[in-house]
Design an enzyme around this catalytic site. Structure first.
Site, PDB file in Angstrom:
ATOM      1  N   ARG A 154      56.758  -2.545  -1.857  1.00 12.62           N
ATOM      2  CA  ARG A 154      55.729  -2.515  -0.817  1.00 12.62           C
ATOM      3  C   ARG A 154      55.727  -3.791   0.015  1.00 12.62           C
ATOM      4  O   ARG A 154      55.497  -3.748   1.215  1.00 12.62           O
ATOM      5  CB  ARG A 154      54.356  -2.311  -1.462  1.00 12.62           C
ATOM      6  CG  ARG A 154      53.188  -2.315  -0.488  1.00 12.62           C
ATOM      7  CD  ARG A 154      51.900  -1.914  -1.170  1.00 12.62           C
ATOM      8  NE  ARG A 154      51.985  -0.537  -1.638  1.00 12.62           N
ATOM      9  CZ  ARG A 154      51.298  -0.066  -2.671  1.00 12.62           C
ATOM     10  NH1 ARG A 154      50.499  -0.861  -3.371  1.00 12.62           N
ATOM     11  NH2 ARG A 154      51.427   1.195  -3.018  1.00 12.62           N
ATOM     12  N   TYR A 155      55.957  -4.921  -0.625  1.00 12.69           N
ATOM     13  CA  TYR A 155      55.937  -6.213   0.065  1.00 12.69           C
ATOM     14  C   TYR A 155      57.351  -6.781   0.088  1.00 12.69           C
ATOM     15  O   TYR A 155      58.115  -6.603  -0.873  1.00 12.69           O
ATOM     16  CB  TYR A 155      54.997  -7.182  -0.666  1.00 12.69           C
ATOM     17  CG  TYR A 155      53.601  -6.640  -0.876  1.00 12.69           C
ATOM     18  CD1 TYR A 155      52.680  -6.636   0.159  1.00 12.69           C
ATOM     19  CD2 TYR A 155      53.220  -6.127  -2.114  1.00 12.69           C
ATOM     20  CE1 TYR A 155      51.399  -6.137  -0.041  1.00 12.69           C
ATOM     21  CE2 TYR A 155      51.945  -5.627  -2.315  1.00 12.69           C
ATOM     22  CZ  TYR A 155      51.031  -5.631  -1.267  1.00 12.69           C
ATOM     23  OH  TYR A 155      49.773  -5.134  -1.465  1.00 12.69           O
TER      24      TYR A 155
ATOM     25  N   CYS B 137      42.785   4.694 -15.016  1.00 13.75           N
ATOM     26  CA  CYS B 137      44.115   4.165 -14.721  1.00 13.75           C
ATOM     27  C   CYS B 137      44.605   4.492 -13.318  1.00 13.75           C
ATOM     28  O   CYS B 137      44.492   5.634 -12.839  1.00 13.75           O
ATOM     29  CB  CYS B 137      45.114   4.711 -15.740  1.00 13.75           C
ATOM     30  SG  CYS B 137      46.794   4.083 -15.510  1.00 13.75           S
TER      31      CYS B 137
ATOM     32  N   CYS C  57      51.551   3.323 -22.858  1.00 13.49           N
ATOM     33  CA  CYS C  57      50.656   2.193 -23.102  1.00 13.49           C
ATOM     34  C   CYS C  57      50.170   2.277 -24.545  1.00 13.49           C
ATOM     35  O   CYS C  57      50.219   3.340 -25.171  1.00 13.49           O
ATOM     36  CB  CYS C  57      49.442   2.222 -22.179  1.00 13.49           C
ATOM     37  SG  CYS C  57      49.811   2.033 -20.424  1.00 13.49           S
TER      38      CYS C  57
ATOM     39  N   CYS D 267      43.651   3.898 -20.467  1.00 15.40           N
ATOM     40  CA  CYS D 267      42.352   3.681 -19.822  1.00 15.40           C
ATOM     41  C   CYS D 267      42.044   4.877 -18.928  1.00 15.40           C
ATOM     42  O   CYS D 267      42.910   5.362 -18.204  1.00 15.40           O
ATOM     43  CB  CYS D 267      42.384   2.399 -18.996  1.00 15.40           C
ATOM     44  SG  CYS D 267      42.857   0.925 -19.939  1.00 15.40           S
TER      45      CYS D 267
END
Length: 337
Positions: free
Chosen positions: A86-87, A106, A99, A103
């Site tokens: 992206r950058y 997520c 994981c 979570c």
């Protein structure tokens, strides 16, 4: 589903908590996997409900059909499998979809738990891409959680990345210091020292997640010269108060961990019940401005369509429409959010 280990574990936890089992959760688990580590299973029944709400599925995850699986357009910015570019100066290496715990809020809820670690062939494609793009100086190991991968495999990956002349920095994003702090072993720390500079980004959302084992792991890392930062997500009903956030950030600074980002929650399908309004988030952050600058992370929003992160401040807001905030990004473009 009732006989699957994850369902059995969930039922056991819910019953121990004294909560009635909602069998609609079987449909949630079919779409979004459930997993918590042994460490968190021990902690979750004793800790405040802030930890329970982050880890335990709810039927609300199936009701939020207006949100999209990939609003940040990571797929569109993936030139090769397992890599997001992206950058110009850095890339995100998605090392695994696994994981130690999943979570419920997520960012990559759409893919978590679907595959294991990156295979050799795909990793070679990643390396080829990085080698041919000399603007890339930083490789971010993310996922899933890179620390679910054994040290022996991580060493091979670190070595291959650091052999690329224009790559100077490795960054690791991990939730393992919450999920399983004993993963931070002496051999793992030696591995990080071999490939310095390595920056390790932890993920604590509340002070209640920082167990004594977490503190021990942090101390070992910092004493060994590993630089630690922390990223948190602003979550409705969990840490959306000045007290919760200031206690977290002050505790982290006491432990020599720099609060780095507070993320405004992304509009990810299945996570809408964690989201708070943009204006409310900004007002909350501004109330925290009087705490020490060492304790104050940047409040950021990740813009839709792969526009990237921007720091949230009053000057960022260019206007409002019903249900939308208009945000001015550094290029001058106005982006609706």
């Amino acid at each position: 589903m009732k006989t699957h280990p994850e369902w059995t574990q969930l039922v056991r936890l819910v019953k121990t908590k004294g909560v009635e089992v909602d069998f609609r959760l079987q449909d949630v688990l079919r779409k979004y996997p459930f997993r918590i580590s042994a460490h968190i299973e021990k902690e979750i029944l004793e800790a405040p409900d802030s930890l329970w709400r982050q880890m335990i599925p709810t039927v609300e995850e199936l009701l939020e059909t207006e949100l999209t699986p990939d609003p940040l357009s990571e797929g569109a910015q993936s030139p090769v499998l397992h890599l997001v570019h992206r950058y110009p100066d850095r890339v995100l290496l998605l090392t695994t979809d696994e994981c130690a715990m999943y979570c419920r809020f997520c960012l990559r809820k759409r893919r978590v738990g679907t595959n294991g670690p990156i295979c050799d062939a795909d990793f070679e494609n990643v390396l080829t891409y990085i080698k041919t793009h000399e603007t890339i100086r930083e490789v971010i190991f993310s996922g899933g959680d890179p620390l679910t991968i054994p040290d022996e495999r991580l060493k091979i990956m670190f070595q291959a990345v650091k052999e690329i002349p224009h790559v100077n920095v490795i960054r690791i994003h991990t939730r393992m210091l919450t999920a399983n702090p004993t993963r931070i072993t002496a051999s793992f720390i030696q591995l990080l020292q071999m490939y310095a500079p390595v920056y390790l980004m932890t993920h604590f959302n509340t002070v209640d997640e920082i167990s004594q084992e977490s503190q021990n792991a942090i101390e070992q890392l910092v004493n060994a010269g590993v630089v630690l930062g922390n990223q948190s997500v602003l979550l409705k009903g969990i840490n959306d108060s000045t007290e919760a956030l200031s206690r977290l950030w002050q505790k982290l600074v006491d432990l020599r961990v720099r609060p780095y980002y507070l993320h405004h929650p992304d509009p990810i399908a299945g996570t809408g019940h964690f989201r708070i309004g943009f204006r409310k988030g900004l007002q909350l952050y501004r109330k925290l401005a009087e705490i020490s600058g060492l304790c104050l992370p940047r409040y950021v929003v990740d813009l839709p369509g792969g526009k990237g992160k921007i720091s949230v401040e009053e000057g960022t807001i260019a206007g409002e429409k019903p249900g939308e905030i208009l945000l001015r990004i550094p290029t001058g473009e106005i982006v609706p959010y």
